[in-house]
Scaffold this motif. Structure first.
Motif, short mmCIF file in Angstrom:
data_model
loop_
_atom_site.label_atom_id
_atom_site.label_comp_id
_atom_site.label_asym_id
_atom_site.label_seq_id
_atom_site.Cartn_x
_atom_site.Cartn_y
_atom_site.Cartn_z
N LEU A 1 8.05 6.35 -9.54
CA LEU A 1 6.81 6.32 -10.20
C LEU A 1 5.92 5.08 -9.95
CD1 LEU A 1 7.89 7.24 -13.96
CD2 LEU A 1 6.43 8.57 -12.41
N VAL A 2 6.61 3.85 -9.60
CA VAL A 2 5.77 2.71 -9.34
C VAL A 2 5.28 2.95 -7.84
CG1 VAL A 2 6.05 0.30 -8.50
CG2 VAL A 2 6.98 0.85 -10.48
N PHE A 3 5.83 3.74 -7.03
CA PHE A 3 5.24 4.01 -5.47
C PHE A 3 4.06 5.11 -5.95
CE2 PHE A 3 8.32 1.22 -3.82
CZ PHE A 3 7.61 0.71 -2.66
N ALA A 4 4.22 5.97 -6.59
CA ALA A 4 3.44 7.00 -6.87
C ALA A 4 2.03 6.43 -7.22
CB ALA A 4 3.78 8.11 -7.85
N ALA A 5 1.96 5.35 -8.35
CA ALA A 5 0.78 4.88 -8.33
C ALA A 5 0.33 3.92 -7.64
CB ALA A 5 1.32 4.05 -9.95
N ARG A 6 1.13 3.35 -6.58
CA ARG A 6 0.76 2.53 -5.63
C ARG A 6 -0.04 3.26 -4.62
NH1 ARG A 6 5.34 -0.65 -4.89
NH2 ARG A 6 4.40 -1.94 -6.29
N ALA A 7 0.64 4.50 -4.20
CA ALA A 7 -0.03 5.27 -3.09
C ALA A 7 -1.23 5.82 -3.63
CB ALA A 7 0.76 6.69 -3.00
N GLN A 8 -1.44 6.08 -4.83
CA GLN A 8 -2.89 6.32 -5.42
C GLN A 8 -3.89 5.10 -5.36
OE1 GLN A 8 -3.58 9.29 -5.91
NE2 GLN A 8 -5.48 9.50 -7.05
N HIS A 9 -3.40 4.03 -5.80
CA HIS A 9 -4.12 2.77 -5.85
C HIS A 9 -4.73 2.31 -4.29
CE1 HIS A 9 -3.92 -1.70 -6.96
NE2 HIS A 9 -5.28 -1.33 -7.32
N VAL A 10 -3.56 2.26 -3.27
CA VAL A 10 -4.03 2.06 -1.98
C VAL A 10 -5.24 3.21 -1.41
CG1 VAL A 10 -3.03 2.00 0.39
CG2 VAL A 10 -1.79 0.81 -1.62
N ALA B 1 11.74 -0.55 1.59
CA ALA B 1 11.06 -0.96 2.89
C ALA B 1 10.63 0.26 3.39
CB ALA B 1 12.01 -1.61 3.57
N ASP B 2 11.38 1.48 3.29
CA ASP B 2 11.09 2.67 3.86
C ASP B 2 10.09 3.45 3.16
OD1 ASP B 2 11.62 4.82 5.77
OD2 ASP B 2 12.50 6.03 4.51
N LEU B 3 9.93 3.33 1.81
CA LEU B 3 9.04 3.84 1.10
C LEU B 3 7.61 2.95 1.51
CD1 LEU B 3 10.57 4.36 -2.54
CD2 LEU B 3 9.70 5.99 -0.99
N GLU B 4 7.81 1.63 1.28
CA GLU B 4 6.56 0.84 1.66
C GLU B 4 5.85 1.14 2.97
OE1 GLU B 4 5.54 -4.04 2.06
OE2 GLU B 4 7.72 -3.31 2.58
N ARG B 5 6.61 1.34 4.25
CA ARG B 5 6.22 1.89 5.45
C ARG B 5 5.63 3.25 5.14
NH1 ARG B 5 11.05 -0.49 7.02
NH2 ARG B 5 12.03 1.60 7.17
N ARG B 6 6.17 4.13 4.53
CA ARG B 6 5.78 5.60 4.71
C ARG B 6 4.56 5.73 3.67
NH1 ARG B 6 9.35 9.27 6.92
NH2 ARG B 6 11.13 8.43 7.98
N VAL B 7 4.54 5.25 2.48
CA VAL B 7 3.49 5.48 1.54
C VAL B 7 2.76 4.43 1.31
CG1 VAL B 7 3.78 5.66 -0.94
CG2 VAL B 7 5.48 6.70 0.15
N VAL B 8 2.87 3.13 1.65
CA VAL B 8 1.80 2.10 1.05
C VAL B 8 1.19 1.74 2.82
CG1 VAL B 8 1.44 -0.26 0.54
CG2 VAL B 8 3.14 1.39 -0.51
N GLY B 9 1.75 1.30 3.67
CA GLY B 9 1.34 0.89 5.26
C GLY B 9 0.44 -0.02 5.13
N ILE B 10 0.39 -1.02 4.15
CA ILE B 10 -0.22 -2.21 4.08
C ILE B 10 0.10 -3.28 3.63
CG2 ILE B 10 -2.75 -1.08 4.30
CD1 ILE B 10 -3.30 -1.95 1.65
N GLU B 11 0.05 -4.64 3.90
CA GLU B 11 0.44 -5.65 3.30
C GLU B 11 -0.58 -6.65 2.95
OE1 GLU B 11 3.75 -7.66 5.28
OE2 GLU B 11 2.40 -8.27 7.01
N PRO B 12 -0.70 -7.68 2.04
CA PRO B 12 -1.50 -8.63 2.03
C PRO B 12 -1.73 -9.69 3.00
CG PRO B 12 0.13 -8.94 0.34
CD PRO B 12 0.23 -7.73 0.95
N GLY B 13 -2.96 -10.46 3.00
CA GLY B 13 -2.67 -11.38 4.30
C GLY B 13 -2.20 -12.74 3.57
N ILE B 14 -2.18 -12.85 2.16
CA ILE B 14 -1.69 -13.98 1.48
C ILE B 14 -1.27 -13.45 0.22
CG2 ILE B 14 -3.82 -14.71 0.54
CD1 ILE B 14 -2.91 -17.38 0.90
#
Length: 216
Positions: A73-82, A121-134
């Protein structure tokens, strides 16, 4: 997929009562005064759909979600947010400041709940794809932070602790350890700030890190 880092994407992390909202407001004011467009947002949430998912996650009136359900659920919200907020803002040159991002999943669902970091980490790569600069990590002892949070929850008009805030101290100790482990593993991105200081001192330290970033 390799995560894409964005210099104008700032995240603020920390446990309960760390003072993330105060820091976010100070950073936003600083950047606006310099004439930048600033998008300030939060997780879970940030879009109408993601905010509905946030309500489901934090509601105390239905059955508690399974650990995997919580993470997804957290990653579903994050995917939409991103896709709806963060990436479009960065593409047009705005600064984005988020109260929590993927590091919170590693800390809460990973270290706190015991889910495999590799799965996250797999969800982060597949669903998010970005990370903050700081990432600014506001670090505070669990007892101190929860005392602050209780004062906030008891304030007039407050709705009381949500489902996550009702967890036991041992859970939050694991969460804190998870954040600190992330910071140790990624010193280039993380800046640790002692959040036991006054709100003014914490904000001043956060602004010093932002100035260094904005001037590069």
């Amino acid at each position: 997929m390799t995560l894409q880092s964005h210099a104008r994407f700032i995240t603020i992390e920390g446990g309960e009562g760390a003072g993330k909202s105060t820091v976010l407001a100070a950073l936003r004011e600083f950047l606006l005064a310099r004439g930048f467009e600033v998008v300030s947002t939060r997780e879970p949430g940030g879009t109408p759909l993601a905010e509905q998912i946030r309500s489901l996650l934090l509601d105390t009136h239905h059955e508690p979600p399974a650990v995997e359900t919580e993470l997804l659920l957290v990653f579903a919200a994050r995917a939409q947010h991103v896709r709806e907020v963060i990436v479009p803002a960065l593409q047009r040159g705005a600064w984005v400041i988020s109260d929590r991002f993927t590091d919170s999943s590693y800390a809460y669902q990973g270290a706190g709940r015991g889910l495999d970091a590799g799965f996250i980490a797999d969800l982060e790569r597949r669903v998010v794809g970005i990370e903050p600069g700081i990432t600014l990590l506001l670090d505070i002892g669990v007892a101190h932070g929860r005392e602050r949070a209780r004062g906030r929850d008891l304030a007039p008009g407050a709705s009381g602790p949500d489902r996550i805030e009702r967890e036991h101290d041992h859970f939050f100790e694991r969460v804190r350890d998870g954040f600190l482990a992330r910071a140790q593993a990624e010193p280039r991105r993380f800046r640790i700030i002692d959040a036991t200081q006054s709100a003014e001192a914490v904000a001043a330290q956060a602004l010093s890190h932002l100035r260094a970033l904005a001037d590069t």
